[in-house]
Write an enzyme that holds these catalytic residues in place. Structure first.
Site, PDB file in Angstrom:
ATOM      1  N   ALA A 182       0.816  -1.231   0.000  1.00  0.00           N
ATOM      2  CA  ALA A 182       0.000   0.000   0.000  1.00  0.00           C
ATOM      3  C   ALA A 182       0.844   1.273   0.000  1.00  0.00           C
ATOM      4  CB  ALA A 182      -0.948  -0.012   1.198  1.00  0.00           C
ATOM      5  N   ASP A 202       7.651  -8.627   3.813  1.00  0.00           N
ATOM      6  CA  ASP A 202       7.567  -9.312   2.527  1.00  0.00           C
ATOM      7  C   ASP A 202       6.435 -10.327   2.638  1.00  0.00           C
ATOM      8  OD1 ASP A 202       7.831 -10.972   0.364  1.00  0.00           O
ATOM      9  OD2 ASP A 202       9.979 -11.331   0.615  1.00  0.00           O
ATOM     10  N   ASN A 229      -3.276  -6.998  -2.005  1.00  0.00           N
ATOM     11  CA  ASN A 229      -3.010  -6.180  -3.190  1.00  0.00           C
ATOM     12  C   ASN A 229      -1.575  -6.335  -3.715  1.00  0.00           C
ATOM     13  OD1 ASN A 229      -3.303  -3.587  -4.953  1.00  0.00           O
ATOM     14  ND2 ASN A 229      -1.555  -3.171  -3.595  1.00  0.00           N
ATOM     15  N   SER A 278      -6.401  -9.562 -11.874  1.00  0.00           N
ATOM     16  CA  SER A 278      -6.140  -8.766 -13.079  1.00  0.00           C
ATOM     17  C   SER A 278      -6.959  -9.372 -14.212  1.00  0.00           C
ATOM     18  CB  SER A 278      -4.663  -8.832 -13.461  1.00  0.00           C
ATOM     19  OG  SER A 278      -4.483  -8.321 -14.785  1.00  0.00           O
ATOM     20  N   TYR A 321       2.468 -13.905 -15.804  1.00  0.00           N
ATOM     21  CA  TYR A 321       1.743 -13.059 -14.830  1.00  0.00           C
ATOM     22  C   TYR A 321       0.268 -13.457 -14.807  1.00  0.00           C
ATOM     23  CZ  TYR A 321      -0.468  -8.649 -13.224  1.00  0.00           C
ATOM     24  OH  TYR A 321      -1.236  -7.701 -12.584  1.00  0.00           O
ATOM     25  N   ALA A 361      -0.996 -16.279 -15.428  1.00  0.00           N
ATOM     26  CA  ALA A 361      -1.152 -17.570 -14.731  1.00  0.00           C
ATOM     27  C   ALA A 361      -1.178 -17.352 -13.210  1.00  0.00           C
ATOM     28  CB  ALA A 361      -0.021 -18.513 -15.117  1.00  0.00           C
TER      29      ALA A 361
HETATM   30  P1  NAP Z   1       2.838  -0.925  -8.039  1.00  0.00           P
HETATM   31  O1  NAP Z   1       2.488   0.496  -8.304  1.00  0.00           O
HETATM   32  O2  NAP Z   1       4.031  -1.533  -8.727  1.00  0.00           O
HETATM   33  O3  NAP Z   1       2.991  -1.119  -6.430  1.00  0.00           O
HETATM   34  C1  NAP Z   1       3.288  -2.385  -5.935  1.00  0.00           C
HETATM   35  C2  NAP Z   1       3.132  -2.369  -4.439  1.00  0.00           C
HETATM   36  O4  NAP Z   1       3.355  -3.696  -3.937  1.00  0.00           O
HETATM   37  C3  NAP Z   1       4.145  -1.486  -3.747  1.00  0.00           C
HETATM   38  O5  NAP Z   1       3.531  -0.910  -2.623  1.00  0.00           O
HETATM   39  C4  NAP Z   1       5.243  -2.470  -3.309  1.00  0.00           C
HETATM   40  O6  NAP Z   1       5.974  -2.037  -2.164  1.00  0.00           O
HETATM   41  C5  NAP Z   1       4.388  -3.664  -2.961  1.00  0.00           C
HETATM   42  N1  NAP Z   1       5.058  -4.961  -2.960  1.00  0.00           N
HETATM   43  C6  NAP Z   1       5.654  -5.590  -4.003  1.00  0.00           C
HETATM   44  N2  NAP Z   1       6.119  -6.787  -3.612  1.00  0.00           N
HETATM   45  C7  NAP Z   1       5.792  -6.926  -2.302  1.00  0.00           C
HETATM   46  C8  NAP Z   1       5.995  -7.935  -1.329  1.00  0.00           C
HETATM   47  N3  NAP Z   1       6.642  -9.100  -1.619  1.00  0.00           N
HETATM   48  N4  NAP Z   1       5.544  -7.736  -0.052  1.00  0.00           N
HETATM   49  C9  NAP Z   1       4.890  -6.581   0.262  1.00  0.00           C
HETATM   50  N5  NAP Z   1       4.672  -5.591  -0.617  1.00  0.00           N
HETATM   51  C10 NAP Z   1       5.112  -5.758  -1.892  1.00  0.00           C
HETATM   52  O7  NAP Z   1       1.612  -1.905  -8.379  1.00  0.00           O
HETATM   53  P2  NAP Z   1       0.099  -1.570  -8.786  1.00  0.00           P
HETATM   54  O8  NAP Z   1       0.053  -1.299 -10.244  1.00  0.00           O
HETATM   55  O9  NAP Z   1      -0.495  -0.610  -7.828  1.00  0.00           O
HETATM   56  O10 NAP Z   1      -0.557  -3.019  -8.594  1.00  0.00           O
HETATM   57  C11 NAP Z   1      -1.215  -3.395  -7.398  1.00  0.00           C
HETATM   58  C12 NAP Z   1      -1.937  -4.715  -7.639  1.00  0.00           C
HETATM   59  O11 NAP Z   1      -2.847  -4.558  -8.733  1.00  0.00           O
HETATM   60  C13 NAP Z   1      -1.002  -5.857  -8.044  1.00  0.00           C
HETATM   61  O12 NAP Z   1      -1.460  -7.067  -7.473  1.00  0.00           O
HETATM   62  C14 NAP Z   1      -1.145  -5.897  -9.554  1.00  0.00           C
HETATM   63  O13 NAP Z   1      -0.829  -7.181 -10.071  1.00  0.00           O
HETATM   64  C15 NAP Z   1      -2.606  -5.543  -9.720  1.00  0.00           C
HETATM   65  N6  NAP Z   1      -2.982  -5.001 -11.034  1.00  0.00           N
HETATM   66  C16 NAP Z   1      -2.430  -3.864 -11.519  1.00  0.00           C
HETATM   67  C17 NAP Z   1      -2.832  -3.389 -12.775  1.00  0.00           C
HETATM   68  C18 NAP Z   1      -2.291  -2.123 -13.375  1.00  0.00           C
HETATM   69  O14 NAP Z   1      -2.614  -1.840 -14.541  1.00  0.00           O
HETATM   70  N7  NAP Z   1      -1.490  -1.343 -12.654  1.00  0.00           N
HETATM   71  C19 NAP Z   1      -3.798  -4.086 -13.522  1.00  0.00           C
HETATM   72  C20 NAP Z   1      -4.332  -5.255 -12.998  1.00  0.00           C
HETATM   73  C21 NAP Z   1      -3.924  -5.708 -11.746  1.00  0.00           C
HETATM   74  P3  NAP Z   1       7.277  -1.030  -2.280  1.00  0.00           P
HETATM   75  O15 NAP Z   1       6.725   0.332  -2.627  1.00  0.00           O
HETATM   76  O16 NAP Z   1       7.875  -1.055  -0.921  1.00  0.00           O
HETATM   77  O17 NAP Z   1       8.150  -1.591  -3.356  1.00  0.00           O
END
Ligand code: NAP
Length: 248
Positions: free
Chosen positions: A8, A58, A85, A137, A151, A153
């Protein structure tokens, strides 16, 4: 009633945390590396009169997840709303399979959901209430964005787990649903091709635009609210209406 939102510090997770706080819910903001961003999200909530704290963990590591839930409980109260998330995207397809990248994605996108849901279920079962929302997603439904095969999968696994966990936890009055976002503007979008990607993705949506993290946060707020009290085991697609599905 405390909410815990994984991943978050940025993007969709951050928007969900701020949105739930608007509903008066104390929010534990989990992050992996980006402490400054996580603290800035906490500040935004505190400045608006809400309650929040940032906790590094993590989600792919079960010991770290146990500590995450203990700390959230001691700082804000027991977690009765969980938003799974945190997620990562490593590009690849049938000609570019990288087992290490696949393991890393499964560790965060799938194992993380399992560890956090198991940790949350322990308390939720004891009080016979709780809501879990997993962020999937539309990649899981077969959208054709290049380089997202592996991804997709991992997200298909998230959707199956959503239904199975709903089945297992429903008798304990715990609801489990998922939101499947379409293209949302966050750091996950490659900066090198950002503008071209926005144009392409906006054209694919019936509503003619790409999504914002707030578009997803509002759907999540509904799925954890009493207004959705009879909804469980569902995948809510929030994608502006993708023409590549609707024209099939
Ligand atoms: P993002 O901007 O890349 O942010 C990812 C977040 O996850 C960051 O807060 C990161 O923390 C955290 N994170 C990553 N690995 C982690 C771990 N092992 N443990 C705890 N925290 C972790 O991603 P987003 O685009 O907001 O995506 C959020 C979710 O929506 C994901 O599940 C993604 O697959 C899904 N999603 C996104 C899209 C899109 O178009 N953006 C579309 C469909 C689904 P740090 O800041 O500390 O690195």
């Amino acid at each position: 009633m405390t909410a815990l939102v994984t991943g978050a510090s940025r993007g969709i997770g951050r928007a969900i945390a701020l949105r739930l706080a608007l509903d008066g819910i104390p929010v534990a903001i989990n992050y992996l590396h980006n402490q400054a961003a996580a603290h800035s999200a906490v500040e935004s909530i505190l400045n608006a009169g809400g309650r929040a704290c940032a906790i590094q963990a993590d989600t792919g590591d079960p010991a770290a997840v146990a500590r995450l839930f203990d700390e959230a409980h001691s700082r804000l109260g027991p977690v009765e709303i969980l938003i799974n998330n945190a997620g990562i995207l490593h590009r690849g397809n049938i000609d570019s399979y990288d087992p290490a990248a696949m393991s890393a994605m499964f560790r965060t996108n799938v194992d993380g959901v399992i560890h956090c849901t198991r940790a949350a279920a322990a308390h939720m079962r004891s009080v016979r209430r709780g809501a879990v929302v997993n962020i999937s997603s539309i990649a899981a439904h077969g959208t054709a964005a290049p380089g997202t095969t592996w991804y997709a999968a991992t997200k298909a696994s998230v959707e199956t787990l959503t239904r199975r966990f709903a089945l297992e936890l429903g008798p304990h009055n715990i609801r489990v649903n998922a939101v499947a976002p379409g293209f949302i503007l966050t750091d996950m979008v490659d900066p090198a091709t950002r503008e071209a990607t926005i144009q392409t993705m906006a054209a694919k949506a019936v509503l003619g635009r790409v999504g914002s993290p707030e578009d997803i946060a509002d759907a999540v707020a509904f799925l954890v609210s009493p207004q959705s009290r009879f909804i469980t085991g569902q995948i809510l697609t929030v994608d502006g209406g993708r023409t590549d599905f609707l024209s099939h």
